[in-house]
Design a protein around this motif. Sequence first.
Motif, short mmCIF file in Angstrom:
data_model
loop_
_atom_site.label_atom_id
_atom_site.label_comp_id
_atom_site.label_asym_id
_atom_site.label_seq_id
_atom_site.Cartn_x
_atom_site.Cartn_y
_atom_site.Cartn_z
N ASP A 1 0.93 -0.85 0.07
CA ASP A 1 -0.23 0.44 0.10
C ASP A 1 0.91 1.23 -0.03
O ASP A 1 0.51 2.15 -0.97
N ARG A 2 1.57 1.21 0.75
CA ARG A 2 2.72 2.74 0.93
C ARG A 2 3.39 2.81 -0.63
O ARG A 2 3.39 3.99 -1.11
N TYR A 3 3.88 1.65 -0.73
CA TYR A 3 4.77 1.44 -2.28
C TYR A 3 4.19 2.14 -3.52
O TYR A 3 4.12 2.72 -4.26
N VAL A 4 3.13 1.97 -3.65
CA VAL A 4 1.63 2.24 -4.39
C VAL A 4 1.91 3.53 -4.16
O VAL A 4 1.20 4.54 -4.94
N ALA A 5 1.01 4.20 -2.84
CA ALA A 5 1.21 5.67 -2.02
C ALA A 5 2.29 6.49 -2.70
O ALA A 5 1.86 7.45 -3.97
N ILE A 6 3.54 6.15 -2.59
CA ILE A 6 4.78 6.31 -3.00
C ILE A 6 4.72 7.04 -4.81
O ILE A 6 5.30 7.84 -5.40
N PRO B 1 6.88 -13.16 1.67
CA PRO B 1 6.51 -11.95 2.15
C PRO B 1 7.92 -10.18 2.19
O PRO B 1 6.94 -9.29 2.38
N THR B 2 8.81 -11.40 3.25
CA THR B 2 9.83 -10.88 3.56
C THR B 2 10.42 -9.94 2.13
O THR B 2 10.80 -9.03 2.03
N THR B 3 10.28 -10.69 0.90
CA THR B 3 10.54 -9.89 -0.51
C THR B 3 10.42 -8.93 -0.85
O THR B 3 10.78 -7.66 -1.11
N VAL C 1 10.98 -5.40 -1.30
CA VAL C 1 11.92 -4.57 -3.23
C VAL C 1 10.63 -3.70 -2.70
O VAL C 1 11.17 -2.77 -3.47
N SER C 2 9.18 -3.70 -1.88
CA SER C 2 8.50 -2.55 -2.30
C SER C 2 9.64 -1.13 -1.98
O SER C 2 9.26 0.20 -1.50
N TYR C 3 10.41 -1.50 -0.20
CA TYR C 3 10.76 -0.26 0.02
C TYR C 3 11.91 -0.15 -0.80
O TYR C 3 12.48 1.03 -0.36
N THR C 4 12.54 -0.79 -1.27
CA THR C 4 14.14 -0.46 -2.15
C THR C 4 12.91 0.66 -3.00
O THR C 4 14.07 1.59 -3.43
N HIS D 1 5.25 2.46 9.45
CA HIS D 1 4.75 1.19 9.21
C HIS D 1 6.89 0.41 8.67
O HIS D 1 6.52 -0.91 9.34
N LEU D 2 8.06 1.15 8.81
CA LEU D 2 8.90 0.13 8.35
C LEU D 2 9.36 0.73 9.95
O LEU D 2 10.13 -0.55 10.35
N ILE D 3 8.64 0.91 10.49
CA ILE D 3 9.56 0.35 12.05
C ILE D 3 9.32 -0.32 12.91
O ILE D 3 10.21 -1.32 13.66
N VAL D 4 7.50 -0.61 12.51
CA VAL D 4 7.18 -1.55 13.10
C VAL D 4 7.05 -2.98 12.42
O VAL D 4 7.76 -4.46 13.14
N VAL D 5 7.40 -2.64 10.96
CA VAL D 5 8.11 -4.04 10.57
C VAL D 5 9.74 -4.66 10.35
O VAL D 5 9.80 -5.83 10.84
N SER D 6 10.28 -3.21 11.64
CA SER D 6 12.11 -3.91 11.95
C SER D 6 11.72 -4.37 12.81
O SER D 6 12.56 -5.34 13.17
N ILE D 7 11.25 -4.46 14.09
CA ILE D 7 11.27 -4.54 14.95
C ILE D 7 11.03 -5.97 15.04
O ILE D 7 10.75 -7.41 15.74
#
Length: 311
Positions: free
Chosen positions: A122-127, A211-213, A217-220, A245-251
């Motif tokens: 969702d964040r990938y599409v939004a940005i 999911p990890t991939t 890829v999305s955040y790249t 979202h990035l903080i939550v994913v990282s934790i």
Amino acid sequence: MPVRNLTMITEIHLLGFQSLHQLNVLLFLLFFLIYYVTMSGNIIIILLVTRSRSLQSPMYFFLTQLSLSDSLMATSITPNTLYVVMMNHDATITFTGCVVQFYFFSASLALESLILTVMSYDRYVAICNPLRYISIMTKRFCVKLILTCWLLGNFNSLIVTITLSKLNFCGSNIIDHLFCDFVPLTELACSDTFILHMETYVMGIPILIIPTTIIVVSYTYIVLTVLRISSSTGRQKAFSTCSSHLIVVSIYYWTIFGVYILPSSGQTSDINKILSLLYTVFTPLINPIIYSLRNEDIKKAVQRTFHKHIM
């Protein structure tokens, strides 16, 4: 040996924190407070999103599903942890109850991973595709994504749980843990666990590897897109939309990585228990806090709600 003599475990003893039995009262109060705050925070987010017109977007719809997943995970673990701490080495759970707990725990674990993946897309599409965001992330498409997450997460857990429950268990019925996790349960099995481990590896492809991939890829693409924005204000605004979202994913993924991927030969059982608590108890607590503190829309929705009730 007859099968009826092999399948002899009817209850499981959970040891909890043996070295901290002097602090049982403090641990009980700590876990109770964490559970109370976790459930309250996630329920508040769900109510805010469902009742606030300003929060009717795909991002916040996915956030409510993450809150539901967090609530499921916390409820599958924390009440039993409170019981283990309170009983001080005398905590027992029926074998059936142990398997049921494992089912809900593993389902919520898979669901959490899948929902975080959907949120990253969702964040990938939004940005990266802001002009097509509304046409891509339609309400119908978002509902389909969430239904897929719930069905796939529960299907994965059901298959593994059924195979696990059909194993023969005998001998020791003691688990040096706070809840019925996969590895401690398989260590009690007398029969061959090869098929079960193969299932977990196969199921790990759609639940963990893919999911990890997608997230990486999305955040790249997100980072590359943001870096191409000329103004610093625009870059900061773009990063702010996905920072929570990035903080939550990282934790979440770092704690999962520490428990299930890194070798545990040099770790004590208490360290493994603490690492397990990070993603089963503390992550559901931290998620609503991160989203509420770093999200201006949620802050404004809280202020409007309180102002409405006061008026």
